[in-house]
Scaffold this active site. Structure first.
Site, mmCIF file in Angstrom:
data_model
loop_
_atom_site.group_PDB
_atom_site.id
_atom_site.type_symbol
_atom_site.label_atom_id
_atom_site.label_comp_id
_atom_site.label_asym_id
_atom_site.label_seq_id
_atom_site.Cartn_x
_atom_site.Cartn_y
_atom_site.Cartn_z
ATOM 1 N N HIS A 32 9.876 -12.131 -8.195
ATOM 2 C CA HIS A 32 8.125 -12.630 -8.227
ATOM 3 C C HIS A 32 7.789 -11.804 -6.072
ATOM 4 C CE1 HIS A 32 8.544 -13.297 -11.788
ATOM 5 N NE2 HIS A 32 9.746 -13.711 -11.839
ATOM 6 N N GLU A 36 6.480 5.547 4.569
ATOM 7 C CA GLU A 36 5.667 5.445 3.926
ATOM 8 C C GLU A 36 5.478 7.141 3.697
ATOM 9 O OE1 GLU A 36 1.890 3.362 5.482
ATOM 10 O OE2 GLU A 36 2.522 2.961 6.958
ATOM 11 N N LYS A 61 0.135 -0.851 17.698
ATOM 12 C CA LYS A 61 0.709 -0.530 16.710
ATOM 13 C C LYS A 61 2.737 -0.253 16.775
ATOM 14 C CE LYS A 61 -0.762 -0.440 13.185
ATOM 15 N NZ LYS A 61 -1.891 -0.820 11.744
ATOM 16 N N SER A 75 -0.360 3.744 16.420
ATOM 17 C CA SER A 75 -1.893 4.784 16.389
ATOM 18 C C SER A 75 -2.808 4.681 17.102
ATOM 19 C CB SER A 75 -2.553 2.911 16.021
ATOM 20 O OG SER A 75 -3.660 2.946 15.575
#
Ligand code: ARG
Length: 461
Positions: free
Chosen positions: A156, A291, A284, A278
């Site tokens: 979970h 992804e 970043k 970024s």
């Protein structure tokens, strides 16, 4: 434009219709398989006396010349051609004359294309297996490197029990192992049925030798019904299903890499070579590759659904709808290959922060089960032990301490079975090292898994 099949009709079709109908822009990638299939077919025709050996020699050398010229770039595909099969045949006839026109005896584009896709997929599955092998190697090496790193295991997405970080990685190796199995199974079945000789749909009146071509093209058997031979694409669906499941695994793995590399976890650092910055936020470091693997999974599922849907209402035998099989299956193959190619070095170069995984494992009472087991081993029924430990956890939460810091006198208030040895029993090291059940989360078990999977990897191809 006038067509090779001009006869009943004048073969003059509308330009828009031509473009709509044509598949050469995507099926041209099967040129090698098309030529290999045609040479085998011509050889069989010669061996059965349907074609003279002179014609066969002309056809064979003509086709080989076309192959060489395509590969060298001397021959460009004619994008006006209807498909790769028409293109090759027309080019052959241009080069060798009448003998070229004899090649299509007792054959149809329907069995020709059913053959070509199979040959193409056979090669592609082999390539994909090689790429999965590279990912598996990277995963297994990383798992071995971090077999002794203690980390929290989750259910979970809540810290659940302590594990070796390598154990979590090896879970993915096991998934990939089954992916290899699924692709091999699909390929095995596909290679068991050579469709050549099914012709348009009904076989042929010529005395052809289907076993000859099947053998020539390394099939282990023949399709046994000519209608089925030209009209099913279940082998594409099987491979696309196996690829979808593979992508589901890669996507789950990517999801964890993304989570683990976040500031919230900081379990891993993905190398600069596989992250991006970024354009506005200087701090970043984004896991774009992971992804994209997760994102591209959608199109591989979509391709499977598209072809399933295309086929579901088709009457037997061939229908032009089936030309839609190619873009779908090609895109799945291209996508999977790219994902595997990027994942292998990304895993190989990522760093695991074992200090952070350890610190995370110290929080969240993930040794609570082990504390209950401690009482059980001293004779208490599990349910009673579970209740006592639950109450103690509650007390610890109130006092903002962990089980390892809870004083023995306090433990003894709940049960006389608690003793000094409980602290070593619930240390993270003990909890992990003792999980030696087969397939358990201990470093020892991880090393055994690593050894077994390495042996498996050596059997691929
Ligand atoms: N380009 C076609 C395809 O990919 C080849 C088969 C065409 N057969 C036919 N009867 N029109 O499906």
């Amino acid at each position: 434009m006038a067509k090779m099949w001009a006869g009943r009709t004048e073969g003059k079709t509308d330009k828009i219709a031509d473009d709509f109908n044509s598949s050469i822009k995507f099926d041209c990638r099967m040129y090698r398989q098309d030529i290999t299939g045609s040479i085998a077919h011509a050889k069989m025709l010669a061996s059965t006396g349907i074609l003279t050996s002179e014609d066969f020699s002309l056809i064979e050398s003509g086709l080989k010349g076309i192959l060489a010229d395509i590969e060298s770039g001397a021959l460009q595909f004619d994008m006006q051609a209807e498909d790769v099969h028409m293109f090759v045949e027309a080019e052959l006839t241009k080069r060798i004359g009448d003998a070229g026109k004899r090649l299509h005896t007792s054959r149809s584009r329907n069995d020709q294309v059913a053959l070509d896709i199979r040959l193409y997929l056979r090669d592609q599955v082999d390539e994909i297996l090689g790429l999965i092998k590279c990912v598996m190697k990277a995963v297994v090496d990383k798992a071995e490197e971090y077999a002794d790193a203690i980390a929290p295991g989750y259910t979970h997405l809540q810290r659940a029990q302590p594990i070796s970080f390598g154990h979590q990685l090896m879970a993915y190796a096991m998934m990939l192992k089954r992916d290899v199995g699924r692709l091999c199974d699909a390929s095995f079945r596909m290679n068991g049925e050579c469709p050549l000789g099914s012709c348009a749909l009904a076989g042929t009146t010529y005395n052809i030798d289907r076993n000859f071509t099947a053998k020539e093209l390394d099939f282990t058997g023949l399709s046994e019904n000519s209608i089925d031979g030209v009209s099913d694409r279940d082998f594409c669906l099987e491979i696309m299903s196996a690829l979808s499941i593979l992508m589901m695994h890669l996507s789950r793995f990517s999801e964890e890499l993304i989570l683990w590399s976040s500031w919230e976890f900081k379990f891993i650092e993905i190398s600069d070579a596989f992250t991006t910055g970024s354009s506005i936020m200087p701090q970043k470091k984004n896991p774009d590759m992971a992804e994209l693997i997760r994102g591209k999974t959608g199109r591989v599922y979509g391709n499977l659904m598209a072809l399933l849907t295309t086929l579901k209402g088709l009457p037997l035998a061939y229908n032009k709808d089936m030309q839609e099989d190619k873009e779908a299956v090609f895109d799945s193959i291209d996508t999977v290959k790219m994902c595997l190619q990027v994942l292998a070095p990304m895993v190989a170069t990522m760093k695991v922060n074992a200090k952070n995984t350890y610190t995370a494992a110290q929080k969240g009472f993930i040794n609570a089960t082990d504390l209950a087991d401690y009482l059980v081993k001293k004779g208490m029924p599990f349910r009673s032990a579970y209740k006592i430990v639950g109450t103690i956890v509650g007390d610890c939460v109130a006092k903002n301490i962990v089980l390892d810091e809870y004083p023995l006198e306090d433990y003894k208030k709940y049960s006389e079975l608690f003793d000094e040895d409980l602290y070593s029993e619930i240390s993270l090291e003990t909890c992990v090292n003792k999980r030696i059940s087969v397939g358990g989360a201990s470093p020892e078990s991880v090393r055994k898994q690593v050894k077994d999977v390495r042996e498996f990897i050596d059997t691929i191809l």
